[in-house]
Design a protein around this motif. Sequence first.
Motif, PDB file in Angstrom:
ATOM      1  N   VAL A 182      26.003 -13.915  55.009  1.00 29.73           N
ATOM      2  CA  VAL A 182      26.771 -13.321  53.913  1.00 29.73           C
ATOM      3  C   VAL A 182      27.577 -12.131  54.432  1.00 29.73           C
ATOM      4  CG1 VAL A 182      26.619 -12.109  51.705  1.00 29.73           C
ATOM      5  CG2 VAL A 182      25.168 -14.099  52.135  1.00 29.73           C
ATOM      6  N   ALA A 183      26.943 -11.301  55.265  1.00 28.91           N
ATOM      7  CA  ALA A 183      27.628 -10.138  55.828  1.00 28.91           C
ATOM      8  C   ALA A 183      28.801 -10.557  56.715  1.00 28.91           C
ATOM      9  CB  ALA A 183      26.641  -9.281  56.618  1.00 28.91           C
ATOM     10  N   GLU A 184      28.622 -11.653  57.443  1.00 32.48           N
ATOM     11  CA  GLU A 184      29.697 -12.170  58.293  1.00 32.48           C
ATOM     12  C   GLU A 184      30.914 -12.547  57.455  1.00 32.48           C
ATOM     13  OE1 GLU A 184      30.569 -16.024  61.214  1.00 32.48           O
ATOM     14  OE2 GLU A 184      28.546 -15.642  60.463  1.00 32.48           O
ATOM     15  N   LEU A 185      30.694 -13.236  56.332  1.00 34.95           N
ATOM     16  CA  LEU A 185      31.804 -13.656  55.479  1.00 34.95           C
ATOM     17  C   LEU A 185      32.459 -12.459  54.795  1.00 34.95           C
ATOM     18  CD1 LEU A 185      30.265 -16.888  53.907  1.00 34.95           C
ATOM     19  CD2 LEU A 185      31.976 -16.734  55.726  1.00 34.95           C
ATOM     20  N   VAL A 186      31.651 -11.503  54.368  1.00 38.27           N
ATOM     21  CA  VAL A 186      32.216 -10.287  53.768  1.00 38.27           C
ATOM     22  C   VAL A 186      33.066  -9.556  54.796  1.00 38.27           C
ATOM     23  CG1 VAL A 186      31.654  -8.011  52.835  1.00 38.27           C
ATOM     24  CG2 VAL A 186      30.398 -10.027  52.036  1.00 38.27           C
ATOM     25  N   GLY A 187      32.533  -9.403  56.013  1.00 42.51           N
ATOM     26  CA  GLY A 187      33.260  -8.701  57.057  1.00 42.51           C
ATOM     27  C   GLY A 187      34.551  -9.386  57.452  1.00 42.51           C
ATOM     28  N   ALA A 188      34.581 -10.713  57.323  1.00 40.82           N
ATOM     29  CA  ALA A 188      35.781 -11.479  57.675  1.00 40.82           C
ATOM     30  C   ALA A 188      36.793 -11.542  56.538  1.00 40.82           C
ATOM     31  CB  ALA A 188      35.385 -12.899  58.082  1.00 40.82           C
ATOM     32  N   GLY A 189      36.451 -10.942  55.398  1.00 44.95           N
ATOM     33  CA  GLY A 189      37.365 -10.988  54.257  1.00 44.95           C
ATOM     34  C   GLY A 189      37.400 -12.333  53.572  1.00 44.95           C
ATOM     35  N   ARG A 190      36.297 -13.085  53.670  1.00 40.38           N
ATOM     36  CA  ARG A 190      36.267 -14.435  53.088  1.00 40.38           C
ATOM     37  C   ARG A 190      35.245 -14.559  51.952  1.00 40.38           C
ATOM     38  NH1 ARG A 190      35.961 -17.006  58.582  1.00 40.38           N
ATOM     39  NH2 ARG A 190      34.365 -18.363  57.680  1.00 40.38           N
ATOM     40  N   SER A 191      34.823 -13.431  51.402  1.00 39.88           N
ATOM     41  CA  SER A 191      33.932 -13.410  50.245  1.00 39.88           C
ATOM     42  C   SER A 191      34.701 -12.791  49.080  1.00 39.88           C
ATOM     43  CB  SER A 191      32.678 -12.582  50.553  1.00 39.88           C
ATOM     44  OG  SER A 191      31.847 -12.480  49.409  1.00 39.88           O
ATOM     45  N   PHE A 192      34.709 -13.486  47.946  1.00 41.79           N
ATOM     46  CA  PHE A 192      35.505 -13.068  46.797  1.00 41.79           C
ATOM     47  C   PHE A 192      34.623 -12.994  45.553  1.00 41.79           C
ATOM     48  CE2 PHE A 192      38.151 -15.253  49.815  1.00 41.79           C
ATOM     49  CZ  PHE A 192      39.280 -14.449  49.915  1.00 41.79           C
ATOM     50  N   ALA A 193      34.916 -12.041  44.683  1.00 40.49           N
ATOM     51  CA  ALA A 193      34.098 -11.903  43.480  1.00 40.49           C
ATOM     52  C   ALA A 193      34.839 -11.132  42.406  1.00 40.49           C
ATOM     53  CB  ALA A 193      32.782 -11.196  43.803  1.00 40.49           C
ATOM     54  N   ARG A 194      34.409 -11.360  41.186  1.00 40.04           N
ATOM     55  CA  ARG A 194      34.751 -10.490  40.055  1.00 40.04           C
ATOM     56  C   ARG A 194      33.491  -9.694  39.746  1.00 40.04           C
ATOM     57  NH1 ARG A 194      37.568 -11.991  34.231  1.00 40.04           N
ATOM     58  NH2 ARG A 194      36.885 -10.115  33.106  1.00 40.04           N
ATOM     59  N   ILE A 195      33.588  -8.401  39.854  1.00 40.85           N
ATOM     60  CA  ILE A 195      32.430  -7.525  39.687  1.00 40.85           C
ATOM     61  C   ILE A 195      32.690  -6.599  38.511  1.00 40.85           C
ATOM     62  CG2 ILE A 195      31.011  -5.740  40.778  1.00 40.85           C
ATOM     63  CD1 ILE A 195      31.811  -6.977  43.497  1.00 40.85           C
ATOM     64  N   GLU A 196      31.752  -6.587  37.570  1.00 42.99           N
ATOM     65  CA  GLU A 196      31.852  -5.728  36.392  1.00 42.99           C
ATOM     66  C   GLU A 196      30.577  -4.929  36.239  1.00 42.99           C
ATOM     67  OE1 GLU A 196      32.685  -8.155  33.006  1.00 42.99           O
ATOM     68  OE2 GLU A 196      34.655  -8.789  33.715  1.00 42.99           O
ATOM     69  N   ASP A 197      30.709  -3.622  36.093  1.00 42.75           N
ATOM     70  CA  ASP A 197      29.552  -2.732  35.911  1.00 42.75           C
ATOM     71  C   ASP A 197      28.502  -2.941  36.996  1.00 42.75           C
ATOM     72  OD1 ASP A 197      30.688  -1.684  33.546  1.00 42.75           O
ATOM     73  OD2 ASP A 197      29.876  -3.359  32.386  1.00 42.75           O
ATOM     74  N   GLY A 198      28.972  -3.128  38.223  1.00 42.85           N
ATOM     75  CA  GLY A 198      28.058  -3.261  39.351  1.00 42.85           C
ATOM     76  C   GLY A 198      27.378  -4.602  39.463  1.00 42.85           C
ATOM     77  N   LYS A 199      27.806  -5.603  38.687  1.00 42.19           N
ATOM     78  CA  LYS A 199      27.193  -6.936  38.739  1.00 42.19           C
ATOM     79  C   LYS A 199      28.261  -8.002  38.947  1.00 42.19           C
ATOM     80  CE  LYS A 199      23.162  -5.849  35.859  1.00 42.19           C
ATOM     81  NZ  LYS A 199      22.385  -6.240  34.653  1.00 42.19           N
ATOM     82  N   VAL A 200      27.888  -9.035  39.673  1.00 41.98           N
ATOM     83  CA  VAL A 200      28.809 -10.125  39.959  1.00 41.98           C
ATOM     84  C   VAL A 200      28.907 -11.045  38.752  1.00 41.98           C
ATOM     85  CG1 VAL A 200      29.239 -12.140  41.411  1.00 41.98           C
ATOM     86  CG2 VAL A 200      28.404 -10.014  42.435  1.00 41.98           C
ATOM     87  N   VAL A 201      30.123 -11.286  38.312  1.00 49.41           N
ATOM     88  CA  VAL A 201      30.375 -12.205  37.205  1.00 49.41           C
ATOM     89  C   VAL A 201      30.757 -13.585  37.749  1.00 49.41           C
ATOM     90  CG1 VAL A 201      31.920 -12.682  35.263  1.00 49.41           C
ATOM     91  CG2 VAL A 201      31.061 -10.362  35.648  1.00 49.41           C
ATOM     92  N   PHE A 202      31.598 -13.596  38.773  1.00 46.65           N
ATOM     93  CA  PHE A 202      32.028 -14.822  39.456  1.00 46.65           C
ATOM     94  C   PHE A 202      32.075 -14.528  40.944  1.00 46.65           C
ATOM     95  CE2 PHE A 202      35.514 -16.712  41.815  1.00 46.65           C
ATOM     96  CZ  PHE A 202      35.320 -18.083  41.644  1.00 46.65           C
ATOM     97  N   LYS A 203      31.750 -15.551  41.770  1.00 47.12           N
ATOM     98  CA  LYS A 203      31.889 -15.374  43.209  1.00 47.12           C
ATOM     99  C   LYS A 203      32.146 -16.721  43.877  1.00 47.12           C
ATOM    100  CE  LYS A 203      27.657 -16.453  45.505  1.00 47.12           C
ATOM    101  NZ  LYS A 203      28.297 -17.440  46.389  1.00 47.12           N
ATOM    102  N   ALA A 204      32.726 -16.651  45.053  1.00 41.87           N
ATOM    103  CA  ALA A 204      32.915 -17.819  45.913  1.00 41.87           C
ATOM    104  C   ALA A 204      33.253 -17.301  47.301  1.00 41.87           C
ATOM    105  CB  ALA A 204      34.031 -18.724  45.394  1.00 41.87           C
ATOM    106  N   GLU A 205      32.980 -18.128  48.301  1.00 39.63           N
ATOM    107  CA  GLU A 205      33.313 -17.769  49.678  1.00 39.63           C
ATOM    108  C   GLU A 205      34.144 -18.867  50.320  1.00 39.63           C
ATOM    109  OE1 GLU A 205      29.835 -16.070  48.165  1.00 39.63           O
ATOM    110  OE2 GLU A 205      29.590 -17.995  49.194  1.00 39.63           O
ATOM    111  N   ILE A 206      34.893 -18.480  51.332  1.00 38.71           N
ATOM    112  CA  ILE A 206      35.526 -19.459  52.210  1.00 38.71           C
ATOM    113  C   ILE A 206      34.616 -19.556  53.422  1.00 38.71           C
ATOM    114  CG2 ILE A 206      37.555 -20.014  53.577  1.00 38.71           C
ATOM    115  CD1 ILE A 206      39.191 -18.428  51.508  1.00 38.71           C
TER     116      ILE A 206
END
Length: 281
Positions: A182-206
């Motif tokens: 997960v950290a690898e994908l976040v670091g590569a800019g391939r993790s996407f999310a809609r975050i509201e009030d500190g919680k993930v509402v939607f997410k997906a990765e490449i």
Amino acid sequence: MLTQPATRVLEPADLGAALAVLESAPVENAFVTARVQVAGLDPWRLGGEMWGWYSEGRLRSLCYSGANLVPLCATPEAVRAFADRARRTGRRCSSIVGPAEPTTELWRLLEPSWGPARDVRARQPLMVAEGPSTTVVPDPLVRRVRKDEMDVIMPACVAMFTEEVGVSPLANDGGLLYQARVAELVGAGRSFARIEDGKVVFKAEIGAAIRQACQIQGVWVAPEHRGKGLSETGMAAVLRYALADIAPVVSLYVNDYNTPARASYRRVGFQETGAFMSVLF
């Protein structure tokens, strides 16, 4: 060079020939191709062996043998050879996954010695998009996950994995390998999310990215937000990012029984072009 039909474990010197096979089907092979492009064919770096099947002196088919067993561009003869090798070495993988036709035959040959499986997903439609959605407006709140948001995205990733696979990714090593991925994908800019009030509402990765194609994975909407169309607007946003920044073709595969997801992806602009199969142990 082998002159008779045969299999062997490929070596670093075989990289060019292996990539030629992989890149002949860039969408279907994207996950393994991406790993090979980064790690080469050294088993330690690759996380497994790459088996090659030769006919008339040429490398024709591949099978990745690591955490997953994955037949790639595999002819019927190659599948039989890979099954023979897999039986001899014994099961080391947690799943068999790949294009439906060769994977179905590989599992038919291996099931008597490797079965029973925990779950068999016989048909998972492969869906492809080559342009942004023309019918769904991308969610403007979906964005790249920042490196300092690992504690926010991890619970959503664990929930998605557990819901999809049926076991927790934290079970064996406390989640160290999964967290690293997960950290690898976040670091590569391939993790996407809609975050509201500190919680993930939607997410997906490449999850896989090569020059010709990339593959979306891990699509998840928080249970309390389902039924609001967020998967469609969220996927439209991720598709836009993927096409703009990563590759001209974007793919994903989905369980055939997940009718709502398939319909949602079609509305975003994905079309079914083939199928995968997964066998989970």
